[in-house]
Write a protein that holds these residues in place. Structure first.
Motif, short mmCIF file in Angstrom:
data_model
loop_
_atom_site.label_atom_id
_atom_site.label_comp_id
_atom_site.label_asym_id
_atom_site.label_seq_id
_atom_site.Cartn_x
_atom_site.Cartn_y
_atom_site.Cartn_z
N LEU A 140 0.81 -1.22 0.00
CA LEU A 140 0.00 0.00 0.00
C LEU A 140 0.85 1.27 0.00
N HIS A 141 2.17 1.10 0.14
CA HIS A 141 3.09 2.26 0.19
C HIS A 141 2.60 3.26 1.25
N PHE A 142 2.38 2.73 2.43
CA PHE A 142 1.74 3.53 3.47
C PHE A 142 2.71 4.53 4.10
N ARG A 143 2.10 5.52 4.70
CA ARG A 143 2.86 6.47 5.52
C ARG A 143 2.24 6.48 6.90
N ARG A 144 3.05 6.88 7.85
CA ARG A 144 2.64 6.84 9.25
C ARG A 144 2.51 8.25 9.79
N GLU A 145 1.42 8.50 10.51
CA GLU A 145 1.24 9.78 11.20
C GLU A 145 1.18 9.51 12.70
N THR A 146 2.20 9.91 13.42
CA THR A 146 2.25 9.67 14.86
C THR A 146 1.40 10.71 15.57
N LEU A 147 0.49 10.24 16.42
CA LEU A 147 -0.38 11.13 17.18
C LEU A 147 0.21 11.49 18.53
N SER A 148 0.95 10.55 19.11
CA SER A 148 1.61 10.82 20.40
C SER A 148 2.77 9.86 20.56
N ALA A 149 3.79 10.31 21.26
CA ALA A 149 4.95 9.49 21.59
C ALA A 149 5.32 9.81 23.03
N ASP A 150 5.07 8.86 23.92
CA ASP A 150 5.24 9.11 25.35
C ASP A 150 6.31 8.21 25.95
N LEU A 151 7.26 8.83 26.62
CA LEU A 151 8.25 8.09 27.39
C LEU A 151 7.59 7.71 28.71
N LEU A 152 7.38 6.40 28.93
CA LEU A 152 6.68 5.94 30.11
C LEU A 152 7.57 5.84 31.34
N TRP A 153 8.88 5.89 31.10
CA TRP A 153 9.83 5.80 32.21
C TRP A 153 11.10 6.54 31.83
N SER A 154 11.62 7.30 32.74
CA SER A 154 12.89 7.98 32.51
C SER A 154 13.94 7.43 33.48
N PRO A 155 15.07 6.98 32.96
CA PRO A 155 16.13 6.48 33.85
C PRO A 155 16.66 7.54 34.80
N LEU A 156 16.55 8.81 34.39
CA LEU A 156 17.03 9.90 35.26
C LEU A 156 15.84 10.51 35.99
N PRO A 157 15.92 10.66 37.31
CA PRO A 157 14.79 11.22 38.06
C PRO A 157 14.57 12.69 37.73
N ALA A 158 13.36 13.15 37.95
CA ALA A 158 13.05 14.56 37.72
C ALA A 158 13.95 15.44 38.57
N GLY A 159 14.49 16.47 37.94
CA GLY A 159 15.35 17.41 38.65
C GLY A 159 16.76 16.92 38.88
N TRP A 160 17.15 15.86 38.16
CA TRP A 160 18.49 15.28 38.39
C TRP A 160 19.60 16.29 38.09
N GLU A 161 19.34 17.19 37.13
CA GLU A 161 20.39 18.15 36.74
C GLU A 161 20.68 19.17 37.85
N LEU A 162 19.73 19.31 38.79
CA LEU A 162 19.93 20.24 39.90
C LEU A 162 20.51 19.55 41.13
N HIS A 163 20.47 18.21 41.12
CA HIS A 163 20.94 17.48 42.30
C HIS A 163 21.88 16.35 41.86
N ARG A 164 22.82 16.68 41.00
CA ARG A 164 23.70 15.65 40.46
C ARG A 164 24.54 14.97 41.54
N THR A 165 24.88 15.69 42.58
CA THR A 165 25.72 15.10 43.62
C THR A 165 24.99 14.02 44.41
N GLN A 166 23.65 14.02 44.33
CA GLN A 166 22.87 13.02 45.06
C GLN A 166 22.73 11.71 44.27
#
Length: 222
Positions: A153-179
């Motif tokens: 069908l020579h199809f094309r894809r239209e992405t409606l959403s792309a969600d990262l369900l898990w992040s290896p780095l915790p929120a705010g890690w850049e402000l608390h790198r020493t922890q």
């Protein structure tokens, strides 16, 4: 004597089972819980996400990913059908597919595997009237991935959403790198890491499929 042979045979089979289990465990190594490993895992997830967003076929993208990371030989993605538990098409998707309530819709759930690795689980609602008879037969009677079946069908894809369900780095890690200190534990990650929702359009511009693809922790099992 016969009893002794049975005991020996049972022990041998148990050893073989243990070796198989060990081999499977070795094929999916655990990540260490260190700042470097977490950063690497996040970079890989973002790379896979970008690859999926920039290609129309998730199946071919996963095959390339599997091959590039030496996860299976040959690096071929197959669809493992999940039967039963059919899901109705969400009402809001009928408008996106440009169909009314009388249009037939089929549902197909699969696990996309490369070797022993289930890389994603996908819910797929498709319009059989917009596919060829040969495509419908193949979808009904085989485990061939949907993307490979509808390639003509020579199809094309239209992405409606792309969600990262898990992040290896915790929120705010850049402000608390020493922890962020290394631990002796393995990096704990959930089974599902990334989810895409998308529509597929044929070459004539008509939509024919709605997808929800959820990618598992096995995409990092190398």
């Amino acid at each position: 004597m016969k009893a002794f042979r049975r005991v020996c045979l049972f022990a041998l089979l148990s050893m073989i089972g243990c070796n198989v289990a060990i081999a499977r465990t070795a094929a999916a190594p655990k990540w260490p819980d260190t700042p470097l490993a977490r950063t690497q895992a996040l970079a890989l997830l973002q790379t896979l996400n970008a690859d999926l967003l920039s290609h129309d076929s998730a199946t071919l993208t996963l095959e390339h990913w599997c091959g590039a990371h030496h996860m299976a030989t040959p690096a071929r993605v197959v669809a493992q059908r999940v039967h039963g538990g059919d899901k109705p098409l969400p009402p809001q998707w009928r408008a996106r597919l440009a169909i009314d309530a009388s249009e037939p819709v089929k549902y197909r759930r699969v696990r996309l595997k490369c070797g022993d690795h289930v890389l994603s689980e996908a819910d797929n609602w498709y319009l059989p009237n917009r596919l060829t008879a040969a495509m419908n037969r193949q979808l009904d009677s085989t485990d061939t991935p949907f993307g490979k079946v509808v390639q003509p069908l020579h199809f094309r894809r239209e992405t409606l959403s792309a969600d990262l369900l898990w992040s290896p780095l915790p929120a705010g890690w850049e402000l608390h790198r020493t922890q962020m200190q290394p631990t002796a534990r393995a990096l704990a990650m959930p089974h599902f890491l990334l989810q895409h929702r998308a529509l597929l359009f044929a070459g004539d511009g008509r939509p024919f499929s709605a997808l929800v693809e959820t990618y598992t922790d096995q995409v990092l099992a190398f």
